[in-house]
Design an enzyme around this catalytic site. Structure first.
Site, PDB file in Angstrom:
ATOM      1  N   HIS A  87      -1.140  -1.516  -4.300  1.00  0.00           N
ATOM      2  CA  HIS A  87      -2.406  -1.176  -3.638  1.00  0.00           C
ATOM      3  C   HIS A  87      -2.516   0.345  -3.495  1.00  0.00           C
ATOM      4  O   HIS A  87      -1.664   0.994  -2.893  1.00  0.00           O
ATOM      5  CB  HIS A  87      -2.436  -1.845  -2.263  1.00  0.00           C
ATOM      6  CG  HIS A  87      -3.734  -1.736  -1.539  1.00  0.00           C
ATOM      7  ND1 HIS A  87      -4.810  -2.579  -1.777  1.00  0.00           N
ATOM      8  CD2 HIS A  87      -4.141  -0.893  -0.557  1.00  0.00           C
ATOM      9  CE1 HIS A  87      -5.809  -2.258  -0.972  1.00  0.00           C
ATOM     10  NE2 HIS A  87      -5.438  -1.229  -0.222  1.00  0.00           N
ATOM     11  N   MET A 117      -9.254   7.716  -0.602  1.00  0.00           N
ATOM     12  CA  MET A 117     -10.093   8.143   0.531  1.00  0.00           C
ATOM     13  C   MET A 117     -10.670   9.525   0.250  1.00  0.00           C
ATOM     14  O   MET A 117      -9.968  10.396  -0.274  1.00  0.00           O
ATOM     15  CB  MET A 117      -9.254   8.193   1.801  1.00  0.00           C
ATOM     16  CG  MET A 117      -8.563   6.873   2.118  1.00  0.00           C
ATOM     17  SD  MET A 117      -7.751   6.961   3.710  1.00  0.00           S
ATOM     18  CE  MET A 117      -6.888   5.377   3.719  1.00  0.00           C
ATOM     19  N   SER A 130       0.848  -1.194   0.000  1.00  0.00           N
ATOM     20  CA  SER A 130       0.000   0.000   0.000  1.00  0.00           C
ATOM     21  C   SER A 130       0.876   1.235   0.000  1.00  0.00           C
ATOM     22  O   SER A 130       1.620   1.483   0.956  1.00  0.00           O
ATOM     23  CB  SER A 130      -0.888   0.009   1.246  1.00  0.00           C
ATOM     24  OG  SER A 130      -1.374   1.329   1.444  1.00  0.00           O
ATOM     25  N   GLY A 181       1.370  -1.839   4.207  1.00  0.00           N
ATOM     26  CA  GLY A 181       1.874  -0.474   4.062  1.00  0.00           C
ATOM     27  C   GLY A 181       3.122  -0.275   4.889  1.00  0.00           C
ATOM     28  O   GLY A 181       4.243  -0.401   4.402  1.00  0.00           O
ATOM     29  N   MET A 228     -11.149  -6.072   5.687  1.00  0.00           N
ATOM     30  CA  MET A 228     -10.399  -5.051   6.429  1.00  0.00           C
ATOM     31  C   MET A 228     -10.073  -5.588   7.820  1.00  0.00           C
ATOM     32  O   MET A 228     -10.963  -6.008   8.552  1.00  0.00           O
ATOM     33  CB  MET A 228     -11.219  -3.765   6.565  1.00  0.00           C
ATOM     34  CG  MET A 228     -11.389  -2.967   5.281  1.00  0.00           C
ATOM     35  SD  MET A 228      -9.850  -2.548   4.429  1.00  0.00           S
ATOM     36  CE  MET A 228      -8.994  -1.555   5.648  1.00  0.00           C
ATOM     37  N   PHE A 258      -6.699   4.882   7.901  1.00  0.00           N
ATOM     38  CA  PHE A 258      -5.304   5.215   8.221  1.00  0.00           C
ATOM     39  C   PHE A 258      -4.416   3.977   8.183  1.00  0.00           C
ATOM     40  O   PHE A 258      -4.869   2.883   8.526  1.00  0.00           O
ATOM     41  CB  PHE A 258      -5.215   5.856   9.612  1.00  0.00           C
ATOM     42  CG  PHE A 258      -6.019   7.125   9.708  1.00  0.00           C
ATOM     43  CD1 PHE A 258      -5.480   8.335   9.297  1.00  0.00           C
ATOM     44  CD2 PHE A 258      -7.335   7.090  10.171  1.00  0.00           C
ATOM     45  CE1 PHE A 258      -6.243   9.501   9.344  1.00  0.00           C
ATOM     46  CE2 PHE A 258      -8.101   8.253  10.218  1.00  0.00           C
ATOM     47  CZ  PHE A 258      -7.553   9.457   9.811  1.00  0.00           C
ATOM     48  N   ASP A 268      -4.854   3.340  -2.099  1.00  0.00           N
ATOM     49  CA  ASP A 268      -5.958   3.662  -1.185  1.00  0.00           C
ATOM     50  C   ASP A 268      -6.559   5.012  -1.549  1.00  0.00           C
ATOM     51  O   ASP A 268      -5.888   6.041  -1.456  1.00  0.00           O
ATOM     52  CB  ASP A 268      -5.433   3.702   0.256  1.00  0.00           C
ATOM     53  CG  ASP A 268      -5.125   2.312   0.779  1.00  0.00           C
ATOM     54  OD1 ASP A 268      -6.045   1.469   0.770  1.00  0.00           O
ATOM     55  OD2 ASP A 268      -3.980   2.069   1.180  1.00  0.00           O
ATOM     56  N   HIS A 297      -8.335   0.458  -4.049  1.00  0.00           N
ATOM     57  CA  HIS A 297      -9.239   0.264  -2.901  1.00  0.00           C
ATOM     58  C   HIS A 297      -9.983   1.578  -2.694  1.00  0.00           C
ATOM     59  O   HIS A 297      -9.436   2.543  -2.161  1.00  0.00           O
ATOM     60  CB  HIS A 297      -8.381  -0.102  -1.670  1.00  0.00           C
ATOM     61  CG  HIS A 297      -9.150  -0.275  -0.415  1.00  0.00           C
ATOM     62  ND1 HIS A 297      -8.531  -0.373   0.820  1.00  0.00           N
ATOM     63  CD2 HIS A 297     -10.489  -0.388  -0.177  1.00  0.00           C
ATOM     64  CE1 HIS A 297      -9.449  -0.532   1.761  1.00  0.00           C
ATOM     65  NE2 HIS A 297     -10.638  -0.532   1.181  1.00  0.00           N
ATOM     66  N   MET A 354     -12.336   3.923  -1.020  1.00  0.00           N
ATOM     67  CA  MET A 354     -13.023   4.227   0.247  1.00  0.00           C
ATOM     68  C   MET A 354     -13.744   5.558   0.083  1.00  0.00           C
ATOM     69  O   MET A 354     -13.398   6.571   0.712  1.00  0.00           O
ATOM     70  CB  MET A 354     -11.995   4.272   1.391  1.00  0.00           C
ATOM     71  CG  MET A 354     -11.501   2.886   1.789  1.00  0.00           C
ATOM     72  SD  MET A 354      -9.981   2.939   2.750  1.00  0.00           S
ATOM     73  CE  MET A 354      -8.773   3.002   1.435  1.00  0.00           C
ATOM     74  N   ASP A 356      -6.237  -6.467   4.597  1.00  0.00           N
ATOM     75  CA  ASP A 356      -5.671  -5.115   4.577  1.00  0.00           C
ATOM     76  C   ASP A 356      -5.756  -4.494   5.965  1.00  0.00           C
ATOM     77  O   ASP A 356      -6.845  -4.338   6.514  1.00  0.00           O
ATOM     78  CB  ASP A 356      -6.490  -4.288   3.563  1.00  0.00           C
ATOM     79  CG  ASP A 356      -5.946  -2.890   3.352  1.00  0.00           C
ATOM     80  OD1 ASP A 356      -4.878  -2.559   3.882  1.00  0.00           O
ATOM     81  OD2 ASP A 356      -6.621  -2.127   2.614  1.00  0.00           O
TER      82      ASP A 356
HETATM   83  C1  DX5 Z   1      -6.342   1.604   5.513  1.00  0.00           C
HETATM   84  C2  DX5 Z   1      -5.833   1.203   4.152  1.00  0.00           C
HETATM   85  C3  DX5 Z   1      -4.657   0.309   4.165  1.00  0.00           C
HETATM   86  C4  DX5 Z   1      -3.429   0.834   4.825  1.00  0.00           C
HETATM   87  C5  DX5 Z   1      -2.697  -0.327   5.433  1.00  0.00           C
HETATM   88  O1  DX5 Z   1      -7.600   2.175   5.388  1.00  0.00           O
HETATM   89  O2  DX5 Z   1      -6.852   0.550   3.421  1.00  0.00           O
HETATM   90  O3  DX5 Z   1      -4.355  -0.131   2.845  1.00  0.00           O
HETATM   91  O4  DX5 Z   1      -2.567   1.527   3.983  1.00  0.00           O
HETATM   92  O5  DX5 Z   1      -1.607   0.150   6.132  1.00  0.00           O
HETATM   93  P1  DX5 Z   1      -0.793  -0.744   7.158  1.00  0.00           P
HETATM   94  O6  DX5 Z   1      -0.280  -1.928   6.424  1.00  0.00           O
HETATM   95  O7  DX5 Z   1       0.278   0.170   7.604  1.00  0.00           O
HETATM   96  O8  DX5 Z   1      -1.737  -1.123   8.269  1.00  0.00           O
HETATM   97 ZN    ZN Z   2      -6.353  -0.403   1.493  1.00  0.00          ZN
END
Ligand code: DX5
Ligand code: ZN
Length: 222
Positions: free
Chosen positions: A36, A40, A11, A200, A140, A146, A38, A69, A71, A178
């Site tokens: 990946h 948001m 990510s 991530g 999730m 975050f 994200d 992804h 969101m 994730d």
């Molecule tokens: C959170 C994201 C994840 C996030 C994961 O809402 O969807 O993809 O980047 O980060 P880590 O691996 O650091 O938990």
């Molecule tokens: Zn994600």
């Protein structure tokens, strides 16, 4: 070296945003299977990230699959823009649209793979209605919004149940996890039935020369 069929989708939320192009080149070289992304909107989740223009400008740095992804709520208005920007998979949240079948159809009609994600508080049972229309289910393991959060252990049962659900239906789709994935939690997720791991901080908090060993550690950790 790959010892199993587990795919790693780093990510870029945890990457250095001032040099995203270079981060993508580095993670590609290090052996990432997918990338990946994200997305948001500050509404479905309390954070803002990137839009289709950024994704489009990143497309030239890698041929790896773009795992988007989404969101956002609503989601449907963003499907075509992200498809045009170079997404290969678009995953929408079950909680973000009323007519999920319609959203999945739009993604498929755009020629992409379609995924559904569920938050930790959403029961997996509702997926039974949609799973045959999906290429991927994203579980999730933190509340979306975050990076760097702690893995929620209770989601492991959900992964097992989704695996059973597919078996009973005689289908095979990707089960992606994730949130809070590291060398310990990756083992638990693989054992529960996940085959795609998003990570991530576990990757990007390390120096670039360690990206490759971390990817292998996550992939081969069962
Ligand atoms: C959170 C994201 C994840 C996030 C994961 O809402 O969807 O993809 O980047 O980060 P880590 O691996 O650091 O938990
Ligand atoms: Zn994600």
């Amino acid at each position: 070296m790959k010892k199993n069929n587990v795919l790693i989708s780093p990510s870029i939320l945890a990457a250095d945003f001032s040099k995203l192009g270079q981060e993508i080149i580095d993670i590609d070289k290090a052996g990432a299977d997918w990338i990946h992304l994200d997305i948001m909107d500050g509404h479905f989740v309390p954070n803002l990230t990137i839009g289709p223009d950024v994704v489009s400008s990143l497309r030239k740095y890698t041929d790896k699959l773009f795992d988007v992804h989404l969101m956002t709520m609503p989601a449907n208005n963003w499907l075509e823009p992200f498809a045009k920007a170079g997404a290969d998979i678009i995953t929408i949240h079950l909680e973000a649209e009323k007519d999920i079948k319609e959203s999945l159809k739009i993604i498929k009609d755009l020629g992409l793979k379609a995924g559904i994600s569920i938050k930790p508080s959403t029961s997996e049972n509702i997926l039974e209605k949609y799973i045959e229309l999906c290429d991927l289910v994203l579980v999730m393991t933190v509340n979306p919004g975050f990076g760097g959060q702690k893995f929620i252990n209770t989601q492991l049962k959900k992964i097992q149940n989704i695996k059973k659900m597919q078996k009973n239906m005689g289908i095979t789709i990707d089960i992606e996890v994730d949130g809070g994935i590291n060398k310990e939690t990756s083992k638990l997720c693989i054992a529960a039935g996940a085959n795609v791991l998003v990570a991530g901080n576990a990757i990007f908090s390390e120096n670039v020369e360690n990206y490759s060993s971390l990817i292998n550690l996550l992939r081969n950790s069962n």
